[in-house]
Structures are given as C-alpha cells and as structure tokens.
Design an enzyme around this catalytic site. Structure first.
Site, mmCIF file in Angstrom:
data_model
loop_
_atom_site.group_PDB
_atom_site.id
_atom_site.type_symbol
_atom_site.label_atom_id
_atom_site.label_comp_id
_atom_site.label_asym_id
_atom_site.label_seq_id
_atom_site.Cartn_x
_atom_site.Cartn_y
_atom_site.Cartn_z
ATOM 1 N N ASN A 147 0.832 -1.210 0.000
ATOM 2 C CA ASN A 147 0.000 0.000 0.000
ATOM 3 C C ASN A 147 0.861 1.252 0.000
ATOM 4 O OD1 ASN A 147 -2.710 -0.763 0.075
ATOM 5 N ND2 ASN A 147 -2.581 -1.288 2.251
ATOM 6 N N LYS A 180 -4.765 4.551 -4.999
ATOM 7 C CA LYS A 180 -4.923 3.775 -3.759
ATOM 8 C C LYS A 180 -4.488 4.619 -2.557
ATOM 9 C CE LYS A 180 -5.675 -0.331 -1.749
ATOM 10 N NZ LYS A 180 -4.695 -1.418 -1.648
ATOM 11 N N GLU A 222 0.038 1.004 9.341
ATOM 12 C CA GLU A 222 0.734 1.350 8.095
ATOM 13 C C GLU A 222 0.820 2.865 7.897
ATOM 14 O OE1 GLU A 222 0.503 -1.467 4.591
ATOM 15 O OE2 GLU A 222 -1.538 -1.647 5.378
#
Lengths: 294, 294
Positions: free
Chosen positions: A99, A178, A257
């Site tokens: 990601n 994303k 994250e």
C-alpha cells in the site's frame, strides 16, 4: 510458473492460496512454526463459508533461491527492505503488493530487469498461521514499472472469478489512487473509531474528507482526473460496514501502516501545506505509540 | 448576601454547597424532581472522603425573583441564554461561570450594571441530584467586566481554604487563558481517548499541542505573556490522571462544550489560519454527533 511469495500475512496467504492452484508456489515465512504448519496443512482460504485448500512449500528467507519465474513481495510496507530479496537474481521479475507510495523510490531505482506494482483490493483477514478469510473479492490491479510483460500476461490469463487480475497502464497513478483512498479513509476511521461508511455519512467527518482530499490534490493536481472526491466517498459507502485495517491495528495496539501511507507525504511537505493530513498523522502516531507502550 | 444560582449541575451544586454556608442561597433548577430533593436534603459536598451538608432553597426558573444581591449563572455555555434571567432586574449583579469565550459578546452587551466573569478551576463531579464530589480544590478567579465591586469583595472575604476566590484584573485575559487550556487539552484528550498527562508526555500529541498553541497565539498575540506553551503542559502534568470533561462527554454520548470552546473560534477564523484547531473541532463534532445518534 514457479512463484516465490515473500511474507505470509493475510495478503501473502491469499495469493499463495489462489496462485498455488495453478502454479508451483513457495512461501517464504520468517517464523519456523508457521513454515511447519504451511508445509503440513497447505494454505486454507475461506470464502463465503466454503473452504479451499492448496498445497504450498514453505521456506525461510535464507533459503530464497534463484529458480523462481516470479517473486511476489507480500510484506507490509514497513517491513519492505532490499535485504529481503538480495539473493534473488536481477533477471527474476518482482511484483510488489504494498500500500501507499513509500516504496515508489525503491521501485524506480531497483537493479531488477522486470518490476511490477500492484494495488490489491481484496479484503483478507488472517485467521491462523495457514488460514486466511477472503472477506471481500476485489481485484489485483497490476502495472508494469519496467521490463518484460510475460509474467504479467501469465497472471492475466488466470480466469478465477474469485481472484481476478487487471492490467493498469500507469503504475504511479494506480498507486496514488490507492494512496488517496488509504490516506483519507484509514487514518480518519482509526481516529474516529468507526466503520468506513460513517466517515462518509457523518457531516463533520465528511468535511474532513473534503479538506484532506483538497490537500492531496494540491500536491498531485493531475490526480483530479484519476480519482474524484465522489470516488472516495463511494469507496466508503461500498465498504460501509468494514472496519479499516488501521482502525483494527490501533484497537489492538499493533503497529499501523501510517508511515508508508502518510509518513512520506508529511515529511516531504510542510505541515502548512498539509495541515489536516499532518494532524491526522500525528493523532494516529499518538494512538499507535500509546497502544504499543501499554 | 442573598444569592441566586441558576443551574444545578456539578458546578452549580458546588457553589451552592460552599456559598450556602454563609449566605442565603436559592438554586434554580429546571427539573421538579431535583428541586424536591434539594429542598428535602440540601446540597451535599464530598471532599477527601468527608461530607458536608448545606441547606438551600430550590425553585423553578419561572420563580426567579428580584430580591437577590447576586445571581450566579452556573449553566453550561451551550445552555446560556438571556431568557434564563430575563426577570432579574438590571441592578442585580451577575456572575458568569462559563468556560470558553462563547459568552464574551453577551458579557459586553448585557444591559446589567454589574457583570462579573469567573474562571473556575475546581474539579467537580455530580453524583446525584443533590450531591457533588469536590475532586480537586482549585480557585474561582473572578474579574469585573463592569460595575460595582461590592459583591466581588464580599466573595473575596470568604476565607474557606477549600473554596477560595481570587481577584483578576482583566476578564478577557482571564477567559482567554482558560480558553487556551480548554481549547487544546479538552479536544485532544477527547479524540485521543486518554488522560490529561498523556497528551503532554506522548511526543505526537505534544507536537499537536505546540501547533494548536501556535494557532491560538497567532489569533491572540498578546496572550504569549499571559500563558506559555510550558504553562499548558504544566496544567496537563498537574492533572495527569484526570479524564477531561470533554472526554467523558464523548465516551457517554453526551453533548460536549466544543461549541462554546472552539465553535466560536473556528467560525470566526478561516480553516486555513487554524487548520489544527479546525480538524480537532470537526473530529470532536463527529464523535459527538455519532454518539448522540446511536
């Protein structure tokens, strides 16, 4: 193909479970207990109440060898490091599943001939060392960063409706798309402590989505045509009942994250230019460090 | 003195309990049940495990009469309205106990001869309709907005170590000082879900305290000499184990004081000039409205 998958978290197991049906898959896992269970039981994928089992090989990273036709990097962004795949020859194609855009510089400068990046839209939850729950069927969007398209074509040829691959042309736009979604929805849900749908339906959170989107767009003006504010709200509504991974990480006192998603951005940019993003970043970092201290 | 106190929450009861020992106190409460209990049992103040009981009169607001030497407004900022005390003659001195600066305009424009504002530093928790827990002995700082200092002097003459009054010269500086503290600590603790001490000791929250302080100072530059960043962190450490009232309100799905504390500020100022404050405001509003909807 002969495929090596580095990382045996939810995403690594999901890929091993599906790709292992047609390919010879080796999973590289750090912990011995997990490797033993993967060798003994294979990977189990649960989807809509039905289970599928796939045999895989499991090895330690030190045994990473040179015969693979494709090596997939399925570790979290914060665990991604060149030393992970130092023994992989530069002719071997690499596919990165991380990601965010924290790995963008790495993608550009790697000495490998063929490099691909993916944006994974599946919902996956690791149940135990060898079992993964496939919660939402999405797609794996893949773009070539450089090199030969052979391995990408081979993946595109898989016709598994539960695990489709889609080709993207512009890897930067794909990763940024994303990123826009993750950078806005994940921190906000983690701080607000709510499901994805609520950040779009609550007028105050929705105002923050707008401000955050404006800040990201200011940094990447060309993205306006790739992803709109409405697109982001639509993602929230399409996953309305989901609790984001960042929310779950914060609730469980785990590392999030946030660094791969927002760390890069806030360090590259002055807090004055991204004040909302900077505030969200600090609030998630604060929650994360509080959870890990206790 | 003959004192009327409008509002029978934690602060109203605390004032009634202490002032009722030397003065003739009437508490004006909205609900009949509470008035009946106050008339029957008086006000009970618990402090350090010991209880003190004080007889008071209790009336409904419609019975607010003209004989008082002082009327104290002890309702929350969001409940403060001129209609509350419309029957009080303009010769009667008024004392306002509200947090924030939401009532600053009202203080300036009221047709009353004598107006005072206070910044209350006591910790108080309402236990039931007639009982309040005095959790932290602070002071009641009072400044004259305009008019005669007689009633203020009378309060200053009280020599109750558990309930001291302190005279302040500049009511705006006094309210702004409290505002700086409340505007930073309360929203941050409510969003982070932590005790006051943690927002000062956690490096990420501490960075937000600094940025928020900078924004407030930009708006009120002369306040730098009234309250420093260190002062704010010291308040956090002195109340390290406390859960702020805003945190408790959010946790219990109650209305918070965010409007009186930050609402005015963020509406008067462009989000660009107060981005951190604006983000904190929207996050608290979001939590508040989510809690009240469920």
């Amino acid at each position: 193909m002969d495929i090596g998958i580095i990382g045996a978290g939810a995403v690594g197991l999901l890929f091993a479970g599906y790709l292992g049906k047609r390919h010879n898959v080796t999973v590289y896992a750090r912990r011995k207990e997990q490797r033993e269970q993967l060798e003994a039981y294979g990977v189990t994928v649960w989807r809509e109440g039905r289970r599928g089992q796939t045999d895989v090989q499991a090895k330690s990273l030190s045994a990473l060898d040179s015969r693979h036709d494709l090596v997939i990097l399925a570790v979290k962004g914060y665990d991604l490091d060149e030393s992970l795949f130092i023994t992989v020859p530069t002719e071997t194609p690499l596919l990165f599943l991380q990601n965010g855009i924290g790995h963008m510089d790495l993608l550009k400068t790697l000495p490998y001939d063929t490099v691909m990046a993916a944006s994974v839209e599946h919902g996956a939850l690791k149940e135990n060392e060898h079992t993964v729950l496939h919660k939402g069927v999405g797609a794996t969007n893949i773009a070539l960063v450089r090199g030969a398209s052979g391995p990408l074509q081979r993946l595109l040829e898989e016709k598994d409706a539960a695990f489709p691959f889609v080709k993207e042309d512009d890897y930067e736009a794909m990763l940024l798309r994303k990123l826009f979604i993750n950078a806005i929805i994940n921190p906000l849900t983690a701080i607000a402590g709510c499901v994805n749908g609520e950040v779009a339906s609550n007028p105050y959170y929705s105002a923050l989505i707008e401000q955050a989107y404006g800040e990201l767009l200011h940094l990447h003006p060309h993205m306006e045509e790739v992803i709109s504010l409405e697109d982001i709200k639509r993602v929230c509504m399409n996953t309305a009942q989901n609790r984001s991974s960042m929310l779950k990480d914060v609730e469980n006192g785990r590392m999030t994250e946030i660094e791969s998603i927002l760390g890069e951005l806030v360090r590259k940019t002055s807090p004055r230019d991204m004040p909302v993003m900077n505030t969200l970043y600090l609030l998630v970092k604060g929650k994360e460090s509080a959870g890990r201290m206790t």
